[in-house]
Scaffold this motif. Structure first.
Motif, PDB file in Angstrom:
ATOM      1  N   ARG A   1       8.098  -3.048  -9.600  1.00 48.71           N
ATOM      2  CA  ARG A   1       7.486  -2.174  -8.603  1.00 48.71           C
ATOM      3  C   ARG A   1       8.394  -2.029  -7.382  1.00 48.71           C
ATOM      4  O   ARG A   1       9.280  -2.855  -7.154  1.00 48.71           O
ATOM      5  CB  ARG A   1       6.140  -2.760  -8.166  1.00 48.71           C
ATOM      6  N   PRO A   2       8.170  -0.999  -6.555  1.00 45.31           N
ATOM      7  CA  PRO A   2       8.990  -0.840  -5.342  1.00 45.31           C
ATOM      8  C   PRO A   2       8.864  -1.989  -4.360  1.00 45.31           C
ATOM      9  O   PRO A   2       9.747  -2.179  -3.519  1.00 45.31           O
ATOM     10  CB  PRO A   2       8.451   0.463  -4.729  1.00 45.31           C
ATOM     11  N   ASP A   3       7.764  -2.766  -4.439  1.00 46.06           N
ATOM     12  CA  ASP A   3       7.587  -3.893  -3.531  1.00 46.06           C
ATOM     13  C   ASP A   3       8.119  -5.202  -4.108  1.00 46.06           C
ATOM     14  O   ASP A   3       7.846  -6.280  -3.573  1.00 46.06           O
ATOM     15  CB  ASP A   3       6.122  -4.045  -3.112  1.00 46.06           C
ATOM     16  N   GLY A   4       8.901  -5.119  -5.191  1.00 43.86           N
ATOM     17  CA  GLY A   4       9.557  -6.301  -5.711  1.00 43.86           C
ATOM     18  C   GLY A   4       8.684  -7.213  -6.542  1.00 43.86           C
ATOM     19  O   GLY A   4       9.018  -8.390  -6.728  1.00 43.86           O
ATOM     20  N   TYR A   5       7.587  -6.711  -7.065  1.00 50.36           N
ATOM     21  CA  TYR A   5       6.733  -7.483  -7.964  1.00 50.36           C
ATOM     22  C   TYR A   5       6.793  -6.881  -9.364  1.00 50.36           C
ATOM     23  O   TYR A   5       7.045  -5.682  -9.539  1.00 50.36           O
ATOM     24  CB  TYR A   5       5.286  -7.521  -7.456  1.00 50.36           C
ATOM     25  N   LEU A   6       6.547  -7.721 -10.346  1.00 49.85           N
ATOM     26  CA  LEU A   6       6.650  -7.307 -11.737  1.00 49.85           C
ATOM     27  C   LEU A   6       5.439  -6.475 -12.139  1.00 49.85           C
ATOM     28  O   LEU A   6       4.300  -6.894 -11.944  1.00 49.85           O
ATOM     29  CB  LEU A   6       6.753  -8.544 -12.634  1.00 49.85           C
ATOM     30  N   ALA A   7       5.707  -5.297 -12.694  1.00 53.85           N
ATOM     31  CA  ALA A   7       4.633  -4.464 -13.225  1.00 53.85           C
ATOM     32  C   ALA A   7       4.357  -4.812 -14.678  1.00 53.85           C
ATOM     33  O   ALA A   7       3.203  -4.995 -15.084  1.00 53.85           O
ATOM     34  CB  ALA A   7       4.989  -2.982 -13.085  1.00 53.85           C
ATOM     35  N   ALA A   8       5.416  -4.897 -15.487  1.00 54.85           N
ATOM     36  CA  ALA A   8       5.259  -5.214 -16.909  1.00 54.85           C
ATOM     37  C   ALA A   8       6.602  -5.650 -17.459  1.00 54.85           C
ATOM     38  O   ALA A   8       7.652  -5.372 -16.876  1.00 54.85           O
ATOM     39  CB  ALA A   8       4.739  -3.993 -17.677  1.00 54.85           C
ATOM     40  N   ARG A   9       6.575  -6.337 -18.620  1.00 52.81           N
ATOM     41  CA  ARG A   9       7.800  -6.741 -19.287  1.00 52.81           C
ATOM     42  C   ARG A   9       7.555  -6.744 -20.784  1.00 52.81           C
ATOM     43  O   ARG A   9       6.409  -6.815 -21.247  1.00 52.81           O
ATOM     44  CB  ARG A   9       8.253  -8.125 -18.821  1.00 52.81           C
ATOM     45  N   GLY A  10       8.628  -6.641 -21.557  1.00 55.88           N
ATOM     46  CA  GLY A  10       8.475  -6.656 -23.004  1.00 55.88           C
ATOM     47  C   GLY A  10       9.791  -6.934 -23.687  1.00 55.88           C
ATOM     48  O   GLY A  10      10.869  -6.839 -23.091  1.00 55.88           O
ATOM     49  N   ASP A  11       9.702  -7.286 -24.964  1.00 59.15           N
ATOM     50  CA  ASP A  11      10.886  -7.529 -25.769  1.00 59.15           C
ATOM     51  C   ASP A  11      11.434  -6.211 -26.306  1.00 59.15           C
ATOM     52  O   ASP A  11      10.762  -5.172 -26.289  1.00 59.15           O
ATOM     53  CB  ASP A  11      10.543  -8.457 -26.938  1.00 59.15           C
TER      54      ASP A  11
ATOM     55  N   THR B   1      -5.137   8.297  -8.870  1.00 59.94           N
ATOM     56  CA  THR B   1      -5.779   7.709  -7.682  1.00 59.94           C
ATOM     57  C   THR B   1      -6.251   6.283  -7.932  1.00 59.94           C
ATOM     58  O   THR B   1      -6.435   5.514  -6.989  1.00 59.94           O
ATOM     59  CB  THR B   1      -6.972   8.558  -7.222  1.00 59.94           C
ATOM     60  N   ALA B   2      -6.443   5.898  -9.194  1.00 65.68           N
ATOM     61  CA  ALA B   2      -6.860   4.527  -9.507  1.00 65.68           C
ATOM     62  C   ALA B   2      -5.856   3.503  -8.997  1.00 65.68           C
ATOM     63  O   ALA B   2      -6.218   2.337  -8.752  1.00 65.68           O
ATOM     64  CB  ALA B   2      -7.048   4.372 -11.014  1.00 65.68           C
ATOM     65  N   VAL B   3      -4.599   3.905  -8.800  1.00 58.61           N
ATOM     66  CA  VAL B   3      -3.595   2.988  -8.261  1.00 58.61           C
ATOM     67  C   VAL B   3      -4.025   2.480  -6.887  1.00 58.61           C
ATOM     68  O   VAL B   3      -3.783   1.320  -6.529  1.00 58.61           O
ATOM     69  CB  VAL B   3      -2.213   3.684  -8.189  1.00 58.61           C
ATOM     70  N   LEU B   4      -4.684   3.324  -6.100  1.00 57.33           N
ATOM     71  CA  LEU B   4      -5.118   2.921  -4.761  1.00 57.33           C
ATOM     72  C   LEU B   4      -6.209   1.861  -4.808  1.00 57.33           C
ATOM     73  O   LEU B   4      -6.394   1.111  -3.849  1.00 57.33           O
ATOM     74  CB  LEU B   4      -5.602   4.140  -3.974  1.00 57.33           C
ATOM     75  N   ASP B   5      -6.928   1.807  -5.931  1.00 60.75           N
ATOM     76  CA  ASP B   5      -7.978   0.798  -6.079  1.00 60.75           C
ATOM     77  C   ASP B   5      -7.409  -0.607  -6.224  1.00 60.75           C
ATOM     78  O   ASP B   5      -8.152  -1.586  -6.164  1.00 60.75           O
ATOM     79  CB  ASP B   5      -8.843   1.102  -7.300  1.00 60.75           C
TER      80      ASP B   5
ATOM     81  N   LEU C   1       0.803  -1.227   0.000  1.00 62.48           N
ATOM     82  CA  LEU C   1       0.000   0.000   0.000  1.00 62.48           C
ATOM     83  C   LEU C   1       0.837   1.279   0.000  1.00 62.48           C
ATOM     84  O   LEU C   1       0.479   2.259  -0.677  1.00 62.48           O
ATOM     85  CB  LEU C   1      -0.917  -0.001   1.229  1.00 62.48           C
ATOM     86  N   SER C   2       1.927   1.305   0.735  1.00 64.71           N
ATOM     87  CA  SER C   2       2.579   2.571   1.060  1.00 64.71           C
ATOM     88  C   SER C   2       3.150   3.291  -0.151  1.00 64.71           C
ATOM     89  O   SER C   2       3.001   4.517  -0.289  1.00 64.71           O
ATOM     90  CB  SER C   2       3.673   2.344   2.107  1.00 64.71           C
ATOM     91  N   TRP C   3       3.820   2.584  -1.042  1.00 63.59           N
ATOM     92  CA  TRP C   3       4.396   3.279  -2.201  1.00 63.59           C
ATOM     93  C   TRP C   3       3.297   3.826  -3.108  1.00 63.59           C
ATOM     94  O   TRP C   3       3.470   4.870  -3.740  1.00 63.59           O
ATOM     95  CB  TRP C   3       5.355   2.368  -2.961  1.00 63.59           C
ATOM     96  N   LYS C   4       2.173   3.135  -3.137  1.00 64.44           N
ATOM     97  CA  LYS C   4       1.048   3.612  -3.943  1.00 64.44           C
ATOM     98  C   LYS C   4       0.496   4.917  -3.353  1.00 64.44           C
ATOM     99  O   LYS C   4       0.247   5.886  -4.084  1.00 64.44           O
ATOM    100  CB  LYS C   4      -0.051   2.545  -3.999  1.00 64.44           C
ATOM    101  N   LEU C   5       0.313   4.928  -2.038  1.00 63.81           N
ATOM    102  CA  LEU C   5      -0.163   6.146  -1.381  1.00 63.81           C
ATOM    103  C   LEU C   5       0.806   7.300  -1.612  1.00 63.81           C
ATOM    104  O   LEU C   5       0.397   8.426  -1.918  1.00 63.81           O
ATOM    105  CB  LEU C   5      -0.313   5.900   0.121  1.00 63.81           C
TER     106      LEU C   5
END
Length: 496
Positions: A453-463, A326-330, A312-316
Motif C-alpha cells: 500500500r502507499p502507506d507502507g503496509y502489506l496489502a497482499a502476497r502470494g507465490d 467507496t468500501a475502501v473508506l470503511d 486515510l489520504s490515499w484511500k480518499l
C-alpha cells in the motif's frame, strides 16, 4: 446565515492546521485532490508542545519530502534511561528499533508544523487562518460547512471533511459524537527551559522516587523539556508555574545537581485519556487529538495523528478519482482504532507505574525494571513500541496489514498514490493490467509477488502462479477502467 446555500465547493475540507491536518492537506494535494485547510488560530503557535518524532513517522515522511528536513533540526535520543535513589536502573535501548531511524527525534512541534506548511505551500496550498467552523450538515451531495472569518460567514460544500480540530473539536461536538474516557488523578507540570548540570543530551532521563516522578527530554543546545508530577501541590496553587516551583520539583526527585534557568514556557495539566468509538460519521473523518488524547508518556500522540492521515489520504484520493470503491473508506476506522487503543493502553499503564507515590509500588519498580529490561526480547519489543514500528493492521478488513520494512530503499520504489506490486512473475504483472492506475508494477521478487500500500503496509502476497489471490483482492476493492458501474463514487473536484 447557517442555512445559506454553498458559495464554493472543494473535494476535501480540513479543519485544523496542526500536524494532523497539515499532513492530510499535504498528502491529498500531492495526490491531486482539491483541498482547503482552515484553522481558528490567527497564527501558528510558537510553543514546542509535542516534541517526539518517532521512527515510523520519519519513515513515512521521508519519502513525502519532509522527513529529511526534520533530521538536522532535531536532537536524537538513543535511549530512555530509568534512575532511582541516585543510581541508574536500566535503559530502553532504542538502537534496537528495526528501522534506519532507530532513535527518538526531539523536534519542537512548531518546527514540525513549519516544515509541513512549507512543503504544503510548495504544493500550492495555503492555510486559511482565523477561520472558525460553526455548523456542519451532511447531504446527499456532500457536507455543507459554514465557517466564520472576520465576522463574515461562508458556506462550503465539500465531498468529504476531515476533523483535525483538536481535543475540543467543534465538528465532533456539532455531530453529537462522544469522547469516552477519563481524567487521570495526578497533577503534572510541563516546562521548556535550559539546564546547567550533568544531564545526558542524547537520552531521555526518567527519575523515579516515592514522592514524585521527573522526566527530562533533551532538545539540544542545553535546552530540555521537563515533565513532573506534583503530588504535594508545590505548583498547584500558584498563579503561574514559576522557575522556582520547577526547581523544587527537580531537586526533590533528581539526584543530579543542576541549575534550571531561561524558561520559555510552563504549564500545569491533568491527563485526559479518551478516544472516539468510531473515526467516521458519514462523509466526516476524525484524526489526531480530535479523535484521541492520552498521556504524553512515550511521545506518541502527534505521531498517531500523522499516521491517521497517511492511512486515510490515499484511500480518499483513490475513491475521489474513481480508482477505488467507496468500501475502501470503511477500512479507516477499523484499522486505526486498534492501534489507538493499544497506545492509550500502554501509556496509561506507564503513567500509573511511573507516577505512583505508593512506596510498595516504588520498591517493586526499582526491583523489576533491571530484570525486565535485561531481556533482549523485552528490549526489542519496547524499542519497537516506542517507535510505533510494531503497529500493524493485521486482522483488519483490508489486506494482510503487516508493516513492510523500508529495507534497501524499498520505500523509494513505492507509488505513493497507488498500490505497488513487487514481482518478477510475468503472469502476475499481466493480471494487474486491468487495474492500470490503481497498481504500479516494480521488479524485485522472483519467488512470487508482494502488493504494498502507499502507506507502507502489506496489502497482499502470494507465490508464483498464485494469481487468483491477487485478482480477487483487486476486484474486491478497486475499479478496473472500463468496468461499467463499478466506480460507485467519483468526484469532479480534482486539481488540474
Amino acid at each position: 446565515m447557517a442555512g445559506q446555500p454553498p458559495s464554493a465547493s472543494t473535494s476535501v475540507l480540513i479543519a485544523g492546521a496542526g500536524p494532523t491536518g497539515l499532513t492530510a492537506a499535504l498528502e491529498l494535494s500531492r495526490l491531486g485532490v482539491a483541498v482547503r485547510i482552515v484553522d481558528r488560530a490567527e497564527r501558528p503557535s510558537p510553543e514546542s508542545r509535542a516534541l517526539a518524532v518517532q521512527a515510523r513517522t520519519l519513515e513515512l515522511l521521508r519519502v513525502r519530502g519532509v522527513g529529511d528536513r526534520m533530521l538536522p533540526l532535531g536532537n536524537r535520543a538513543g535511549s530512555a534511561t530509568l534512575y532511582a535513589a541516585g543510581r541508574r536502573l536500566a535503559s530502553i535501548e532504542l538502537h534496537r528499533m528495526p528501522s534506519e531511524f532507530n532513535f527518538i527525534l526531539m523536534l519542537a512541534q512548531s518546527e514540525t508544523e513549519r516544515l509541513l506548511t512549507e512543503q504544503l505551500a510548495r504544493q500550492g496550498v495555503k492555510v486559511e487562518r482565523g477561520v472558525t467552523v460553526t455548523t456542519v450538515r451532511e447531504s446527499a451531495e456532500g457536507v455543507d460547512v459554514t465557517m466564520r472569518s472576520s465576522g463574515a460567514d461562508e458556506t462550503v460544500r465539500a465531498s468529504y471533511v476531515i476533523a483535525a480540530d483538536g481535543p475540543h473539536s467543534t465538528i465532533r461536538r456539532a455531530l453529537g459524537l462522544g469522547f469516552a474516557g477519563r481524567t487521570l488523578p495526578h497533577n503534572y507540570v510541563l516546562a521548556d527551559l535550559h539546564i546547567d548540570g550533568d544531564l545526558p543530551s542524547d537520552e531521555v532521563s526518567i527519575f523515579l522516587a516515592a514522592n514524585g516522578f521527573f522526566a527530562v527530554f533533551p532538545m539540544g543546545g542545553g535546552r530540555f523539556r521537563l515533565m513532573a508530577t506534583d503530588p504535594g501541590g508545590v505548583a498547584t496553587d500558584a498563579g503561574e508555574v514559576g522557575l522556582a516551583h520547577i526547581q523544587v520539583l527537580f531537586d526533590r526527585v533528581v539526584h543530579v545537581p543542576a541549575r534550571l534557568h531561561s524558561m520559555n514556557w510552563s504549564s500545569r495539566f491533568r491527563i485526559n485519556s479518551r478516544h472516539m468509538k468510531t473515526l467516521r460519521k458519514g462523509r466526516v473523518f476524525f484524526g489526531g487529538d480530535a479523535a484521541h488524547v492520552h498521556s504524553p508518556a512515550g511521545g506518541q500522540g502527534m505521531n498517531l495523528g500523522v499516521q491517521d492521515m497517511i492511512n486515510l489520504s490515499w484511500k480518499l484520493a483513490m475513491v475521489l478519482d474513481g480508482r477505488a470503491k467507496t468500501a475502501v473508506l470503511d477500512t479507516y476506522s477499523p484499522e486505526r482504532l486498534p492501534v489507538i487503543r493499544k497506545v492509550i493502553g500502554f501509556t496509561e499503564i506507564g503513567t500509573r507505574v511511573f507516577n505512583s507515590t505508593n512506596r510498595a509500588v516504588h520498591e517493586a519498580r526499582i526491583r523489576m525494571a533491571p530484570r525486565a529490561l535485561g531481556r533482549s526480547r523485552v528490549q526489542e519489543a519496547a524499542a519497537a513500541m516506542f517507535g510505533q514500528l510494531s503497529a500493524d493492521y493485521r486482522g483488519g478488513p483490508f489486506g494482510a496489514g503487516d508493516r513492510v520494512p523500508d529495507a534497501d530503499g524499498l520505500y523509494d520504489e513505492l507509488d505513493l498514490g497507488a498500490l505497488t506490486l513487487f514481482t518478477d512473475d510475468a503472469t502476475a504483472r499481466d493480471a494487474t493490467r486491468r487495474w492500470d492506475g490503481a497498481v504500479t508494477v516494480r521488479p524485485g521478487r522472483d519467488d512470487g509477488w508482494l502488493l504494498v500500500r502507499p502507506d507502507g503496509y502489506l496489502a497482499a502476497r502470494g507465490d508464483t502462479g498464485d494469481i487468483a489471490a491477487l485478482t480477487d483482492f483487486l476486484r474486491e476493492w478497486f475499479v478496473a477502467p472500463g468496468d461499467v458501474g463499478m466506480a460507485d463514487h467519483t468526484d469532479a473536484h480534482k486539481v488540474t
